[in-house]
Design a protein around this motif. Structure first.
Motif, mmCIF file in Angstrom:
data_model
loop_
_atom_site.group_PDB
_atom_site.id
_atom_site.type_symbol
_atom_site.label_atom_id
_atom_site.label_comp_id
_atom_site.label_asym_id
_atom_site.label_seq_id
_atom_site.Cartn_x
_atom_site.Cartn_y
_atom_site.Cartn_z
ATOM 1 N N GLU A 248 0.725 -1.346 -0.116
ATOM 2 C CA GLU A 248 -0.225 0.095 0.054
ATOM 3 C C GLU A 248 0.897 0.847 0.043
ATOM 4 O OE1 GLU A 248 -4.175 -1.210 2.037
ATOM 5 O OE2 GLU A 248 -2.284 -0.989 3.562
ATOM 6 N N SER A 249 0.192 2.157 -0.565
ATOM 7 C CA SER A 249 1.125 4.107 -0.881
ATOM 8 C C SER A 249 0.461 4.744 -1.114
ATOM 9 C CB SER A 249 1.810 3.613 -2.437
ATOM 10 O OG SER A 249 2.543 4.718 -2.189
ATOM 11 N N ILE A 251 1.848 7.355 -1.708
ATOM 12 C CA ILE A 251 2.043 8.524 -2.819
ATOM 13 C C ILE A 251 1.201 9.087 -4.526
ATOM 14 C CG2 ILE A 251 3.767 8.694 -4.408
ATOM 15 C CD1 ILE A 251 4.948 8.467 -2.075
ATOM 16 N N PRO A 259 7.027 9.069 2.996
ATOM 17 C CA PRO A 259 7.639 7.812 3.219
ATOM 18 C C PRO A 259 8.458 8.974 4.271
ATOM 19 C CG PRO A 259 7.593 8.267 0.766
ATOM 20 C CD PRO A 259 7.009 9.293 1.579
ATOM 21 N N TRP A 267 4.982 6.180 7.384
ATOM 22 C CA TRP A 267 4.850 7.645 6.941
ATOM 23 C C TRP A 267 4.795 7.867 7.432
ATOM 24 C CZ3 TRP A 267 4.296 7.441 1.474
ATOM 25 C CH2 TRP A 267 4.657 7.003 0.894
ATOM 26 N N ALA A 280 9.837 7.159 -2.476
ATOM 27 C CA ALA A 280 9.423 6.452 -2.907
ATOM 28 C C ALA A 280 10.444 5.216 -1.919
ATOM 29 C CB ALA A 280 7.714 6.217 -2.198
#
Length: 281
Positions: A248-249, A251, A259, A267, A280
């Motif tokens: 999962e991100s 961004i 990050p 995060w 990232a």
């Protein structure tokens, strides 16, 4: 399921929780709403939708929307992340503060397995760096039924087999007359549970050293993910961290979080400057 019924219920899920349910998974809607339909005496989901449209009942609509959210969870899911939290992240947070207290929020904690897994690790494998610290664990979920189940700490045989060792099962649980496994009062006392919709402000929950929001955002549409990301950022203490699920991100979703430089997959609050995808790496 007729298209009109599917569209109404999928829209209910989207508005109520930010969750997206593709047409190819309409069977999930049927399975998740079947208990409510039976309880209310509806012969079909068509009848349930008719009730939702003809009678303005926000409480019932919210219950249906919450029922449509996945409750899929198990003990010690992504075990390495929990171990890193206990052995590295929490000791770092404790050292950087001067209160002797740590606050952890598990956002979208479903029926409690994630929160209790963390509590078990802190009970069984507490690192020396955390001895004497007061650690508060709060788990929240949109669904009232899931929250009540988590608070009760009772699980079926299949649920305790998913991720839980025999040693921990025998040490932390007792078998009830109904055949369920009930987690010890000592462990239940270490976790608090509250009903909370991640699309709403979390200001009333307080600030946290660490927020775990794992395998929750991936089911939401983009606007809901952005909204939740900003809300999580607002609840971080200075230097606090948000931990997502594997893969999962955030961004491109928020400029409030970036990050972390210390722990991959976590995060931290940003300076507000938009970050590109390469940041990232």
């Amino acid at each position: 399921m007729q298209d009109g019924v599917f569209n109404e219920l999928a829209d209910l899920a989207l508005k109520g929780s930010g969750q997206t349910i593709p047409r190819s998974k309409s069977y999930l809607i049927e399975a998740r709403l079947a208990p409510i339909a039976r309880r209310e005496g509806f012969g079909s989901l068509d009848d349930l939708v008719h009730c939702l449209k003809s009678r303005a009942n926000p409480v019932f609509a919210a219950e249906c929307a919450a029922a449509l959210v996945s409750k899929d969870t198990w003990f010690f899911r992504e075990r390495d992340t929990l171990h890193r939290l206990v052995n590295d992240i929490l000791p770092m947070r404790l050292k950087s503060g001067n209160t002797g207290r740590l606050k952890v929020w598990i956002a979208g904690g479903s029926t409690g397995q994630e929160a209790y897994s963390l509590a078990m690790l802190l009970e069984d494998d507490l690192p020396a760096a955390l001895r004497g610290a007061k650690i508060e664990i709060l788990s929240t979920d949109l669904c009232k039924t899931a929250t009540e189940r988590a608070r009760a700490g009772r699980y079926g045989h299949y649920e305790v087999q998913k991720g839980l060792s025999i040693h921990r099962l025998m040490h932390h649980f007792t078998r009830t007359d109904s055949g369920q496994w009930e987690i010890s009062e000592a462990l239940r006392s270490k976790v608090s549970f509250r009903q909370h919709n991640l699309l709403e402000s979390a200001g009333g929950l307080g600030k946290f050293d660490v927020i775990l929001c794992r395998n929750v955002l991936s089911g939401m549409d983009r606007s809901a993910r952005s909204r939740v990301a900003d809300s999580l950022a607002a609840q971080l203490m200075p230097g606090g961290l948000v931990i997502l699920g594997q893969g999962e991100s955030l961004i491109g979703l928020t400029n409030q979080l970036e990050p972390s430089r210390d722990f991959r997959g976590t995060w931290m609050a940003s300076d507000g400057t938009p970050k590109s995808a390469t940041s990232a790496a």
